[in-house]
Write a protein that holds these residues in place. Structure first.
Motif, PDB file in Angstrom:
ATOM      1  N   GLU A  33      -3.982   5.148   5.480  1.00 21.77           N
ATOM      2  CA  GLU A  33      -4.498   3.825   5.116  1.00 21.77           C
ATOM      3  C   GLU A  33      -5.213   3.878   3.777  1.00 21.77           C
ATOM      4  O   GLU A  33      -5.016   3.005   2.924  1.00 21.77           O
ATOM      5  CB  GLU A  33      -5.465   3.311   6.184  1.00 21.77           C
ATOM      6  CG  GLU A  33      -4.808   3.035   7.508  1.00 21.77           C
ATOM      7  CD  GLU A  33      -5.826   2.887   8.617  1.00 21.77           C
ATOM      8  OE1 GLU A  33      -5.649   1.960   9.423  1.00 21.77           O
ATOM      9  OE2 GLU A  33      -6.784   3.691   8.676  1.00 21.77           O
ATOM     10  N   PHE A  34      -6.037   4.904   3.607  1.00 22.73           N
ATOM     11  CA  PHE A  34      -6.756   5.044   2.353  1.00 22.73           C
ATOM     12  C   PHE A  34      -5.790   5.171   1.191  1.00 22.73           C
ATOM     13  O   PHE A  34      -5.938   4.500   0.172  1.00 22.73           O
ATOM     14  CB  PHE A  34      -7.695   6.248   2.395  1.00 22.73           C
ATOM     15  CG  PHE A  34      -8.329   6.554   1.068  1.00 22.73           C
ATOM     16  CD1 PHE A  34      -9.339   5.745   0.577  1.00 22.73           C
ATOM     17  CD2 PHE A  34      -7.898   7.627   0.311  1.00 22.73           C
ATOM     18  CE1 PHE A  34      -9.933   6.016  -0.650  1.00 22.73           C
ATOM     19  CE2 PHE A  34      -8.474   7.899  -0.921  1.00 22.73           C
ATOM     20  CZ  PHE A  34      -9.490   7.096  -1.400  1.00 22.73           C
ATOM     21  N   LEU A  35      -4.786   6.033   1.311  1.00 20.89           N
ATOM     22  CA  LEU A  35      -3.820   6.227   0.225  1.00 20.89           C
ATOM     23  C   LEU A  35      -3.037   4.954  -0.074  1.00 20.89           C
ATOM     24  O   LEU A  35      -2.785   4.631  -1.241  1.00 20.89           O
ATOM     25  CB  LEU A  35      -2.862   7.369   0.558  1.00 20.89           C
ATOM     26  CG  LEU A  35      -3.446   8.768   0.450  1.00 20.89           C
ATOM     27  CD1 LEU A  35      -2.433   9.811   0.907  1.00 20.89           C
ATOM     28  CD2 LEU A  35      -3.921   9.048  -0.963  1.00 20.89           C
ATOM     29  N   PHE A  36      -2.649   4.221   0.972  1.00 19.48           N
ATOM     30  CA  PHE A  36      -1.920   2.967   0.764  1.00 19.48           C
ATOM     31  C   PHE A  36      -2.745   1.999  -0.074  1.00 19.48           C
ATOM     32  O   PHE A  36      -2.281   1.487  -1.098  1.00 19.48           O
ATOM     33  CB  PHE A  36      -1.551   2.329   2.109  1.00 19.48           C
ATOM     34  CG  PHE A  36      -1.024   0.930   1.970  1.00 19.48           C
ATOM     35  CD1 PHE A  36       0.263   0.702   1.544  1.00 19.48           C
ATOM     36  CD2 PHE A  36      -1.837  -0.166   2.261  1.00 19.48           C
ATOM     37  CE1 PHE A  36       0.754  -0.586   1.410  1.00 19.48           C
ATOM     38  CE2 PHE A  36      -1.363  -1.456   2.122  1.00 19.48           C
ATOM     39  CZ  PHE A  36      -0.059  -1.672   1.703  1.00 19.48           C
ATOM     40  N   TRP A  37      -3.979   1.758   0.355  1.00 18.52           N
ATOM     41  CA  TRP A  37      -4.816   0.790  -0.360  1.00 18.52           C
ATOM     42  C   TRP A  37      -5.227   1.308  -1.730  1.00 18.52           C
ATOM     43  O   TRP A  37      -5.275   0.544  -2.698  1.00 18.52           O
ATOM     44  CB  TRP A  37      -6.046   0.427   0.468  1.00 18.52           C
ATOM     45  CG  TRP A  37      -5.680  -0.428   1.630  1.00 18.52           C
ATOM     46  CD1 TRP A  37      -5.688  -0.058   2.941  1.00 18.52           C
ATOM     47  CD2 TRP A  37      -5.217  -1.779   1.595  1.00 18.52           C
ATOM     48  NE1 TRP A  37      -5.264  -1.115   3.719  1.00 18.52           N
ATOM     49  CE2 TRP A  37      -4.973  -2.172   2.919  1.00 18.52           C
ATOM     50  CE3 TRP A  37      -4.990  -2.690   0.572  1.00 18.52           C
ATOM     51  CZ2 TRP A  37      -4.503  -3.444   3.246  1.00 18.52           C
ATOM     52  CZ3 TRP A  37      -4.521  -3.950   0.894  1.00 18.52           C
ATOM     53  CH2 TRP A  37      -4.285  -4.315   2.214  1.00 18.52           C
ATOM     54  N   PHE A  38      -5.500   2.595  -1.843  1.00 20.74           N
ATOM     55  CA  PHE A  38      -5.870   3.177  -3.131  1.00 20.74           C
ATOM     56  C   PHE A  38      -4.738   3.006  -4.142  1.00 20.74           C
ATOM     57  O   PHE A  38      -4.953   2.536  -5.261  1.00 20.74           O
ATOM     58  CB  PHE A  38      -6.224   4.653  -2.957  1.00 20.74           C
ATOM     59  CG  PHE A  38      -6.607   5.330  -4.243  1.00 20.74           C
ATOM     60  CD1 PHE A  38      -7.876   5.136  -4.780  1.00 20.74           C
ATOM     61  CD2 PHE A  38      -5.715   6.144  -4.911  1.00 20.74           C
ATOM     62  CE1 PHE A  38      -8.236   5.750  -5.972  1.00 20.74           C
ATOM     63  CE2 PHE A  38      -6.066   6.761  -6.096  1.00 20.74           C
ATOM     64  CZ  PHE A  38      -7.325   6.563  -6.633  1.00 20.74           C
TER      65      PHE A  38
END
Length: 118
Positions: A33-38
């Motif tokens: 999730e973090f990588l997607f939004w980042f």
């Protein structure tokens, strides 16, 4: 040349990167999730600072301005996220309903056993 709206876009994106980083540190977001939004917000920064990257896309789908592309893409993204969020919420509601039903049945059975012993 960077214009006011571009500065606002970059500032907003950096705030959102910080926001998702905080949620990641609090263990509210997983790595995926973090990588997607980042990556999404970094891509937004790049497109805000270098809008000419969109020229081939906007010409191929007959959009006069790049802002039109952002509006259409944003609408599609929001509709997709809304649908995804709805399905997640619906699954949670179904699970809660199942748990509440099981608890109600269990309590009723316990009450019935208690009443039959008296």
């Amino acid at each position: 040349m960077v214009f006011g709206i571009q500065i606002i876009g970059v500032f907003f994106s950096l705030l959102m990167v910080y926001y998702i980083f905080l949620h990641f540190k609090r263990k509210e977001f997983g790595v995926k999730e973090f990588l997607f939004w980042f990556l999404l917000w970094i891509m937004f920064i790049v497109l805000t600072v270098f809008p000419q990257i969109l020229d081939p896309i906007t010409k191929s789908i007959n959009l006069a301005r790049k802002m039109d592309f952002f509006i259409v893409a944003g609408f599609f993204f929001l509709m997709g996220i809304t649908t995804y969020t709805y399905t997640i919420i619906r699954k949670c509601e179904n699970k809660i309903e199942y748990i509440v039903t099981k608890l109600a049945i269990k309590e009723a059975e316990e009450k019935e056993r208690k009443d039959s012993k008296e």
